[in-house]
Design a protein around this motif. Structure first.
Motif, PDB file in Angstrom:
ATOM      1  N   ALA A  82       8.144 -59.588   9.906  1.00 53.18           N
ATOM      2  CA  ALA A  82       8.136 -58.583  10.953  1.00 53.18           C
ATOM      3  C   ALA A  82       9.344 -57.652  10.605  1.00 53.18           C
ATOM      4  O   ALA A  82       9.190 -56.238  10.582  1.00 53.18           O
ATOM      5  N   LEU A 107       8.680 -55.677   7.266  1.00 56.47           N
ATOM      6  CA  LEU A 107       7.475 -54.743   7.336  1.00 56.47           C
ATOM      7  C   LEU A 107       7.937 -53.453   8.248  1.00 56.47           C
ATOM      8  O   LEU A 107       7.710 -52.467   7.969  1.00 56.47           O
ATOM      9  N   GLU A 108       8.600 -53.745   9.257  1.00 57.09           N
ATOM     10  CA  GLU A 108       9.181 -52.684   9.995  1.00 57.09           C
ATOM     11  C   GLU A 108       9.978 -52.024   9.247  1.00 57.09           C
ATOM     12  O   GLU A 108       9.930 -50.517   9.190  1.00 57.09           O
ATOM     13  N   LEU A 112      -4.971 -59.778   6.265  1.00 63.37           N
ATOM     14  CA  LEU A 112      -5.665 -58.365   6.930  1.00 63.37           C
ATOM     15  C   LEU A 112      -4.869 -57.795   7.877  1.00 63.37           C
ATOM     16  O   LEU A 112      -4.884 -56.726   8.357  1.00 63.37           O
ATOM     17  N   GLY A 113      -3.983 -58.840   8.443  1.00 64.14           N
ATOM     18  CA  GLY A 113      -2.993 -58.303   9.561  1.00 64.14           C
ATOM     19  C   GLY A 113      -1.928 -57.295   9.140  1.00 64.14           C
ATOM     20  O   GLY A 113      -1.723 -56.595  10.014  1.00 64.14           O
ATOM     21  N   ILE A 114      -1.647 -57.529   7.891  1.00 58.42           N
ATOM     22  CA  ILE A 114      -0.447 -56.591   7.537  1.00 58.42           C
ATOM     23  C   ILE A 114      -1.132 -55.618   7.136  1.00 58.42           C
ATOM     24  O   ILE A 114      -0.661 -54.327   7.368  1.00 58.42           O
ATOM     25  N   ALA A 172      -3.852 -54.039   8.601  1.00 67.00           N
ATOM     26  CA  ALA A 172      -3.984 -53.296   9.750  1.00 67.00           C
ATOM     27  C   ALA A 172      -2.678 -52.484  10.328  1.00 67.00           C
ATOM     28  O   ALA A 172      -2.701 -51.660  10.959  1.00 67.00           O
ATOM     29  N   ASP A 173      -1.536 -53.059   9.923  1.00 67.27           N
ATOM     30  CA  ASP A 173      -0.323 -52.500  10.306  1.00 67.27           C
ATOM     31  C   ASP A 173       0.288 -51.562   9.614  1.00 67.27           C
ATOM     32  O   ASP A 173       0.831 -50.671   9.911  1.00 67.27           O
ATOM     33  N   ARG A 223      -8.908 -47.577   6.519  1.00 66.39           N
ATOM     34  CA  ARG A 223      -8.518 -48.641   7.213  1.00 66.39           C
ATOM     35  C   ARG A 223      -9.581 -48.759   8.168  1.00 66.39           C
ATOM     36  O   ARG A 223     -10.160 -49.741   8.598  1.00 66.39           O
ATOM     37  N   ALA A 226       5.001 -61.581  16.518  1.00 64.71           N
ATOM     38  CA  ALA A 226       5.481 -60.865  14.983  1.00 64.71           C
ATOM     39  C   ALA A 226       4.034 -61.378  14.191  1.00 64.71           C
ATOM     40  O   ALA A 226       4.001 -60.933  12.864  1.00 64.71           O
ATOM     41  N   VAL A 227       3.191 -62.020  14.737  1.00 65.58           N
ATOM     42  CA  VAL A 227       1.929 -62.302  13.861  1.00 65.58           C
ATOM     43  C   VAL A 227       1.079 -61.199  13.725  1.00 65.58           C
ATOM     44  O   VAL A 227       0.911 -60.387  14.575  1.00 65.58           O
ATOM     45  N   PRO A 228       0.947 -60.576  12.505  1.00 63.34           N
ATOM     46  CA  PRO A 228      -0.042 -59.377  12.182  1.00 63.34           C
ATOM     47  C   PRO A 228      -1.452 -59.716  12.594  1.00 63.34           C
ATOM     48  O   PRO A 228      -1.761 -60.738  12.178  1.00 63.34           O
ATOM     49  N   ILE A 229      -1.809 -58.961  13.360  1.00 64.74           N
ATOM     50  CA  ILE A 229      -3.250 -59.109  13.791  1.00 64.74           C
ATOM     51  C   ILE A 229      -4.231 -58.192  13.057  1.00 64.74           C
ATOM     52  O   ILE A 229      -4.240 -57.075  13.190  1.00 64.74           O
ATOM     53  N   PRO A 230      -5.330 -58.976  12.442  1.00 62.71           N
ATOM     54  CA  PRO A 230      -6.031 -58.147  11.810  1.00 62.71           C
ATOM     55  C   PRO A 230      -7.021 -57.287  12.583  1.00 62.71           C
ATOM     56  O   PRO A 230      -8.402 -57.457  12.484  1.00 62.71           O
ATOM     57  N   ARG A 231      -6.888 -56.482  13.652  1.00 63.74           N
ATOM     58  CA  ARG A 231      -7.616 -55.900  14.499  1.00 63.74           C
ATOM     59  C   ARG A 231      -7.008 -54.488  14.592  1.00 63.74           C
ATOM     60  O   ARG A 231      -5.718 -54.317  14.879  1.00 63.74           O
ATOM     61  N   LEU A 232      -7.653 -53.546  14.868  1.00 61.09           N
ATOM     62  CA  LEU A 232      -6.933 -52.114  14.847  1.00 61.09           C
ATOM     63  C   LEU A 232      -7.018 -51.987  16.477  1.00 61.09           C
ATOM     64  O   LEU A 232      -6.490 -50.799  16.928  1.00 61.09           O
ATOM     65  N   ARG A 265       5.847 -55.200  19.321  1.00 63.10           N
ATOM     66  CA  ARG A 265       6.709 -56.208  18.561  1.00 63.10           C
ATOM     67  C   ARG A 265       8.233 -56.411  18.914  1.00 63.10           C
ATOM     68  O   ARG A 265       8.742 -55.414  19.125  1.00 63.10           O
ATOM     69  N   LEU A 298      11.353 -57.634  17.756  1.00 61.61           N
ATOM     70  CA  LEU A 298      11.881 -57.780  16.378  1.00 61.61           C
ATOM     71  C   LEU A 298      13.411 -58.606  16.640  1.00 61.61           C
ATOM     72  O   LEU A 298      14.110 -58.114  17.519  1.00 61.61           O
TER      73      LEU A 298
END
Lengths: 328, 317
Positions: free
Chosen positions: A192, A195-196, A216-218, A220-221, A240, B252-258, B264, B266
């Protein structure tokens, strides 16, 4: 798409050739990227993601790798036609790359500041002292105290090492950055942080980026555009929003269904059946058809062309117009 | 607790290193009921794998008790331990290095049967191996294949078949899907859930991947630097995390959804060294709401809500 493309890959085909087999790592791949945009390259092991970006960097091991055909236009200039010397001027200066494993991509016998200064000295005419100072500034930029520049890589943790690698990649203000699974080797809280940091630097310097990931979470981010790769081909490409909200290809849908959802309770996941094909013996027709739940006879014979579902959203599937399902 | 299969009490595992005493696992207690899956999450170096190994005595625990079905595992001699191993088995993280490259699938799966001398005849032995291969979904034609001929998912299936060979009641799954691609990961996760249902297995599922842990576990324990910081029913933990570390970890878990906007949290800096840790809360150096007491006194695990435990001074008042 308009004319201000920074990178354009046209019909790229890369093979790995050995005595008894040819691995079709990348086949007929087309991608493009504009200034300041981030493209996510998603796919499983062996899909050809790393081979693609290594072709852009011209760092494929040759032999066995062979770029059979294609053009890679960077700012209108074909990188594949450049001499080794000309390419060296671009690498690290115009295009740089962050590798997956920060533990092995740093030189263990050089201090980190020296390593960063090396890139700067190579591309910019400046004294050793200035280069060192700039290296320390870069460290500060990625959140490492400049005094630590005189430390060796083994004195840093994994997340810190990846920051050093990022600092090195950005040292010459490249216009284009390739990040090959930059956070896969890191823990989630450190991921995290990194990525930030990448998001902030990208906004600050307007760097265009290709981000290779299987998460896919990354995507989306951080990504604006997404290309889904399967067995050496891009099977779906779009923004996206296209990919997440109007998924077109059965493989992409399969990828989403494989990930356990953190918000809902599911009893069972829906895995994609079977395995990725052997790249020396790819199936006829659509490469995904042996694993596809909606495959028809046509899929086994005819290779699907790209279909534009919506402006800028391409899907390589015979059934794309029917929502990927013959019966729909 | 009724139906408790495994109980771990005040388990400690310290390693002697050049730099000093490394507190890998520091006073951890929990229990697992029959047929339950306990998820153990945390980042690298938090001691989750060490716990798994200490339970099986692959590492000798420094102190504490591990009670499996009424027997204290830590007090057994070699002979007794070998017998108990029939009841508890482990599946390792990396199917690329946990199989013997010179043994075929048949030999690898059959090895535990040979060691424990459970089969009376060769025919019975062969039958059992084929049976196991079918259970984990390995095609019969692979029986003479060697690990290098198999992909990661199939190798992991061999690893699972090996672990199941002796009909154990308890399995430690140490990051069993981390080295696999997502599509294969889903296949293996489904297989493990099916096996649990069919064979009535009890799992200790160790992973750093929170969405995977959530998917498979009934209850979850969160570890940080050798200590358990939170322990709860799976749903309650995700809905209402109590410990500041758990909160940061979940965010912190990246979520695969928009459609989900993440807030977050940090964390600053890195996990500190587990060698001679400072007194007080282990998380104090990275905690945003650290108080004076946090640096002096180690917080104990307390039941904040029914069945939901957390170790944080912020929660005691």
């Amino acid at each position: 798409m308009n004319g201000d493309k920074l990178l354009e890959i046209k019909n790229l085909t890369v093979h790995y050739e050995s005595f008894d087999a040819t691995v079709h790592a990348v086949e007929n791949l087309n991608l493009s990227l504009r200034h300041g945009e981030t493209l996510g390259l998603v796919g499983e092991t062996g899909a050809g993601k790393t081979t693609t970006v290594k072709s852009v960097m011209r760092i494929l091991p040759d032999p066995p790798a062979k770029i059979v055909s294609g053009e890679i236009l960077f700012d209108g200039q074909d990188l594949l036609k450049l001499s080794v010397k000309e390419m060296r001027k671009i690498r690290g200066k115009q295009i740089s790359m962050i590798f997956q494993d920060p533990m092995t991509s740093l030189n263990p016998v050089m201090t980190v500041a020296e390593q960063i200064a090396e890139v700067i000295r190579l591309h910019e005419k400046c004294s050793k002292k200035d280069a060192h100072k700039k290296a320390c500034d870069m460290l500060e930029l990625v959140g490492i105290r400049p005094e630590r520049g005189s430390d060796y890589p083994h004195q840093f943790s994994g997340g810190m090492k990846q920051r050093v690698v990022i600092a090195m990649a950005l040292a010459c203000n490249p216009r284009f950055l390739i990040a090959d699974e930059p956070t896969t080797a890191l823990d989630v809280t450190i991921q995290a942080q990194v990525l930030e940091l990448m998001k902030r630097l990208k906004a600050q310097y307007q760097t265009a980026m290709i981000m290779i990931t299987h998460d896919l979470g990354i995507v989306a981010d951080i990504c604006d555009y997404v290309a889904i790769m399967y067995a050496g081909e891009v099977v779906e490409y779009g923004t996206r929003e296209h990919i997440f909200n109007h998924t077109g290809h059965p493989y992409t849908r399969g990828l989403f269904a494989c990930i356990p959802d953190i918000f809902t309770d599911q009893n069972e996941l829906e895995p994609i059946n079977g395995l990725t094909p052997d790249p020396t013996q790819l199936p006829e027709g659509c490469r995904f058809h042996p694993r596809c739940p909606h495959a028809t006879e046509r899929c086994a014979k005819e290779h699907p062309e790209n279909i534009e579902l919506a402006p800028g959203h391409f899907v390589a599937c015979h059934l794309a117009n029917k929502g990927g399902n013959e019966n729909a | 607790m009724p139906n408790t299969l495994l109980e771990v009490k005040h388990l400690k595992k310290y390693f002697n290193t050049k730099a000093g005493l490394l507190h890998a696992v520091d006073d951890v207690s929990f229990s697992i009921a029959k047929g339950e899956t306990l998820g153990l999450v945390g980042e690298s170096g938090c001691g989750k794998s060490t716990i798994g190994r200490a339970i099986l005595r692959l590492h000798e625990p420094t102190s504490g008790e591990v009670i499996l079905d009424g027997t204290d595992v830590t007090k057994l001699n070699k002979q007794e331990l070998r017998e108990l191993r029939r009841k508890m088995q482990i599946v390792f993280q990396d199917p690329y290095s946990s199989l013997d490259g010179r043994k075929s699938v048949f030999e690898s799966i059959g090895e535990p049967l040979v060691i424990q001398k459970v089969c009376k005849s060769k025919a019975e032995y062969e039958k059992r191996v084929y049976e196991l291969m079918e259970t984990v979904g390995l095609a019969e034609r692979l029986v003479n294949a060697y690990p290098h001929e198999l992909d990661g998912g199939r190798r992991q299936r061999v690893g699972i078949a090996r672990a199941l060979a002796l009909n154990p009641s308890f399995l430690v799954l140490d990051e069993p899907v981390s080295a696999l691609d997502v599509s294969i990961q889903a296949q293996v996760l489904n297989l493990m859930q099916k096996l649990q249902k069919d064979l009535g297995l009890t799992y200790l599922f160790i992973s750093h991947n929170l969405s995977v842990v959530k998917h498979i576990s009934d209850r979850i324990a969160v570890m940080y630097l050798g200590r358990m910081v939170e322990f709860s029913d799976c749903r309650a933990l995700f809905k209402n995390p109590l410990h500041p570390y758990t909160k940061a970890l979940l965010s912190a878990v990246p979520i695969p959804r928009l459609d989900v906007k993440q807030e977050r949290i940090l964390l600053e800096g890195d996990v500190p060294s587990p060698v001679n840790p400072a007194p007080g809360c282990r998380f104090a150096s990275r905690c945003a709401s650290c108080m004076e007491i946090c640096r002096e006194k180690q917080p104990e695990l307390q039941e904040i809500e029914p069945g939901h435990f957390a170790a944080c001074h912020l929660l005691n008042d």
